[in-house]
Design a protein around this motif. Structure first.
Motif, mmCIF file in Angstrom:
data_model
loop_
_atom_site.group_PDB
_atom_site.id
_atom_site.type_symbol
_atom_site.label_atom_id
_atom_site.label_comp_id
_atom_site.label_asym_id
_atom_site.label_seq_id
_atom_site.Cartn_x
_atom_site.Cartn_y
_atom_site.Cartn_z
ATOM 1 N N GLN A 77 0.820 -1.209 0.000
ATOM 2 C CA GLN A 77 0.000 0.000 0.000
ATOM 3 C C GLN A 77 0.855 1.260 0.000
ATOM 4 O OE1 GLN A 77 -0.325 -2.502 2.098
ATOM 5 N NE2 GLN A 77 -2.357 -3.391 1.747
ATOM 6 N N GLY A 81 1.162 3.730 -3.117
ATOM 7 C CA GLY A 81 0.806 5.116 -2.860
ATOM 8 C C GLY A 81 1.867 6.079 -3.366
ATOM 9 N N CYS A 84 1.658 6.116 -7.187
ATOM 10 C CA CYS A 84 0.516 6.918 -7.627
ATOM 11 C C CYS A 84 0.827 8.400 -7.523
ATOM 12 C CB CYS A 84 -0.715 6.569 -6.788
ATOM 13 S SG CYS A 84 -2.183 7.550 -7.178
ATOM 14 N N TYR A 249 -11.281 7.781 0.876
ATOM 15 C CA TYR A 249 -9.930 7.253 1.029
ATOM 16 C C TYR A 249 -9.971 5.743 1.203
ATOM 17 C CZ TYR A 249 -8.837 12.109 2.107
ATOM 18 O OH TYR A 249 -8.702 13.462 2.070
ATOM 19 N N LEU A 253 -4.826 2.253 2.567
ATOM 20 C CA LEU A 253 -3.741 3.219 2.589
ATOM 21 C C LEU A 253 -3.588 3.834 3.963
ATOM 22 C CD1 LEU A 253 -4.075 5.241 -0.713
ATOM 23 C CD2 LEU A 253 -2.261 3.685 -0.063
ATOM 24 N N LEU A 257 -0.649 8.583 3.312
ATOM 25 C CA LEU A 257 -0.706 8.404 1.860
ATOM 26 C C LEU A 257 -2.130 8.512 1.344
ATOM 27 C CD1 LEU A 257 1.746 5.416 1.385
ATOM 28 C CD2 LEU A 257 2.187 7.828 1.035
ATOM 29 N N SER A 258 -3.023 9.031 2.157
ATOM 30 C CA SER A 258 -4.426 9.031 1.780
ATOM 31 C C SER A 258 -4.733 9.987 0.637
ATOM 32 C CB SER A 258 -5.291 9.412 2.985
ATOM 33 O OG SER A 258 -4.900 10.681 3.480
ATOM 34 N N SER A 260 -3.592 9.930 -2.246
ATOM 35 C CA SER A 260 -3.719 9.203 -3.508
ATOM 36 C C SER A 260 -5.123 8.678 -3.697
ATOM 37 C CB SER A 260 -2.735 8.027 -3.531
ATOM 38 O OG SER A 260 -3.009 7.139 -2.474
ATOM 39 N N ILE A 281 -4.695 -0.919 -5.910
ATOM 40 C CA ILE A 281 -5.049 -0.740 -4.502
ATOM 41 C C ILE A 281 -6.539 -0.956 -4.365
ATOM 42 C CG2 ILE A 281 -5.058 0.856 -2.546
ATOM 43 C CD1 ILE A 281 -2.779 2.343 -3.830
ATOM 44 N N SER A 283 -9.930 -0.353 -3.140
ATOM 45 C CA SER A 283 -10.571 0.767 -2.462
ATOM 46 C C SER A 283 -11.696 0.283 -1.568
ATOM 47 C CB SER A 283 -11.124 1.755 -3.491
ATOM 48 O OG SER A 283 -12.088 1.126 -4.300
ATOM 49 N N ASN A 300 -0.835 15.337 -2.916
ATOM 50 C CA ASN A 300 0.022 14.314 -3.525
ATOM 51 C C ASN A 300 1.487 14.726 -3.506
ATOM 52 O OD1 ASN A 300 -1.005 11.743 -5.100
ATOM 53 N ND2 ASN A 300 -2.682 13.207 -5.017
ATOM 54 N N ILE A 303 3.017 13.788 -0.313
ATOM 55 C CA ILE A 303 3.345 12.366 -0.192
ATOM 56 C C ILE A 303 4.783 12.121 -0.636
ATOM 57 C CG2 ILE A 303 2.814 10.060 -1.085
ATOM 58 C CD1 ILE A 303 -0.057 10.874 -1.303
#
Length: 463
Positions: A77, A81, A84, A249, A253, A257-258, A260, A281, A283, A300, A303
């Motif tokens: 994850q 992340g 992404c 979210y 994750l 990293l949420s 993404s 990932i 969801s 992002n 991240i």
């Protein structure tokens, strides 16, 4: 009175036609065609990157690299992340160029591209229907590839035109100087050469004019901006689908990293683009009471900000990559390492590694004559380099592709930051480097002792 009315209409018609001609002239891409041709391959590359055939392969590269598992993270994850976030950052970079282009457009919707794209990233709202189907996007990709190829041909044709023009000027100058020195002599050869160059110049100008009409040079800002805008909307929607980003979210994750998952894909994208292998990932259901305090792109970007315990945060990732590559060469051929090279390697070490190296070498004798121990060290060093060296080489590749000289070129590899030393844990990386140095120290001294003994044995019989 009728005459005045007729004259007024004629004047109005002429002014409108002149205004429209000015608009058309102003809206042409022109010399910026070469800059636009530089971002189109990046756009098509991003689209090809997320094909069903390629995505399964790159997932293995992202998450199954041994070095990534050891010193970056062993959680899918987190790794996905990071992947992404970097993909979204690449889209953002192209979007910034398109945003500057949109300021020259006549269409009001295109002039608002930056705002509309930001809203789409945050909410998934697509007011102009710029998200395309897979089939339509493939058509756009082929169109961009044709534009790029034709513009490259134009660049070569214009370069050749410049060469012909300079050759003609030089030949005319030489001929005129020759006439001044020898008034009675007519240089027929040079005159014929001038005529040939003049004819070649006419042909070359015609070719440039023809290629301009087919290339980005003669295209309007509106049409090219729309082409790139729809492509970016579609690519961002594809990223949402690939990474399983739906409403809210994903629970899988971590909160850091949420971002993404902070995108809401349009119904069209999720309906038309079901992945064969499923999203990368998984969801979760929509989570209530979650608010996005920052924009999608800004979050992002956060991240990709390295943690305080990583090499990227300490600005040591590139330095350690070069250090590991130097050690790799020395370990392969320790007998070729001289004292100067050994001192140069030691000078590259930061204080933290020097301190740990000194503590590791305490109590170790000066003798290194055990071939079994030397063999064990070679095996151990080979295993460490097996997972550490790829990250170091990836770091160099990633840095070179994003250097100032190559920033306008399409990346030749699919290396991401997570596959480099940028997010690597500093303590774990330094421990591995220290182990390499201890082993290198032993096999280096072993090779010197063996060479010394062999030389001594050769000298004794001769006496």
């Amino acid at each position: 009175m009728p005459l005045e009315t007729w004259l007024f209409k004629v004047k109005k018609t002429i002014s409108q036609s002149l205004d429209s001609s000015r608009v058309v002239k102003r809206s042409k891409v022109g010399v910026l065609a070469f800059e636009v041709a530089g971002i189109m391959p990046k756009t098509t590359h991003m689209w090809r990157f997320f094909s069903d055939e390629n995505i399964d392969c790159v997932r293995e590269q992202w998450t199954c690299l041994e070095g990534v598992r050891k010193i970056v993270s062993n959680k899918d994850q987190i790794l996905l992340g990071l992947a992404c976030a970097e993909m979204v950052e690449n889209v953002k970079g192209v979007a910034m160029v398109v945003s500057r282009m949109s300021e020259r457009c006549e269409d009001s919707s295109l002039r608002c591209f930056e705002h509309v794209f930001d809203v789409f990233a945050n909410t998934g709202h697509d007011p102009y229907g710029w998200v395309l189907s897979m089939k339509d996007m493939e058509v756009k990709v082929k169109k961009m590839e044709r534009y790029v190829a034709t513009t490259a041909t134009l660049y070569k044709a214009m370069d050749e035109l410049t060469v012909v023009e300079n050759s003609l000027k030089k030949c005319i100058l030489q001929c005129s100087n020759s006439k001044k020195d020898h008034q009675e002599v007519v240089n027929n050869t040079k005159q014929q050469k001038i005529l040939d160059l003049q004819q070649k110049l006419v042909w070359q100008r015609q070719e440039v004019k023809y290629v301009k009409e087919k290339s980005l040079w003669n295209a309007s800002f509106d049409s090219i901006t729309l082409l790139l805008a729809t492509s970016l909307f579609t690519i961002l929607s594809r990223i949402k689908v690939v990474f399983g980003i739906a409403h809210g979210y994903p629970n899988a994750l971590p909160r850091s990293l949420s971002a993404s998952a902070a995108v809401y894909p349009s119904d069209q994208a999720s309906k038309d683009w079901n992945l064969v292998s499923g999203p990368l990932i998984k969801s979760a259901k929509h989570q209530e009471n979650i608010e996005i305090s920052h924009g999608f792109f800004e979050t992002n970007s956060k991240i990709l900000t390295p943690a305080s315990n990583t090499l990227g945060y300490a600005a040591l990732s590139l330095h350690y990559a070069n250090l590991i590559i130097v050690m790799e060469k020395m370990i392969r051929s320790p007998q070729l390492v001289g004292l100067d090279a050994r001192d140069d390697l030691y000078s590259m070490l930061p204080n933290s590694i020097r301190s740990s190296l000194r503590s590791r070498l305490k109590g170790i004798g000066f003798s290194a004559s055990d071939p079994v121990l030397a063999g064990e060290w070679r095996e151990a060093l080979g295993k460490i380099l097996g997972w550490l060296s790829p990250l170091a080489h990836n770091m160099i590749k990633w840095q070179n592709e994003r250097s100032f000289e190559h920033q306008d070129l399409m990346p030749k590899t699919n290396v991401l930051l997570l596959q480099t030393l940028f997010f690597a844990n500093q303590e774990k990386t330094e421990a591995a480097i220290t182990e390499l140095l201890v082993g290198l120290n032993y096999i280096w001294r072993f090779e010197r002792e063996m060479n010394g003994k062999a030389l001594f044995n050769c000298i004794i019989p001769s006496k």
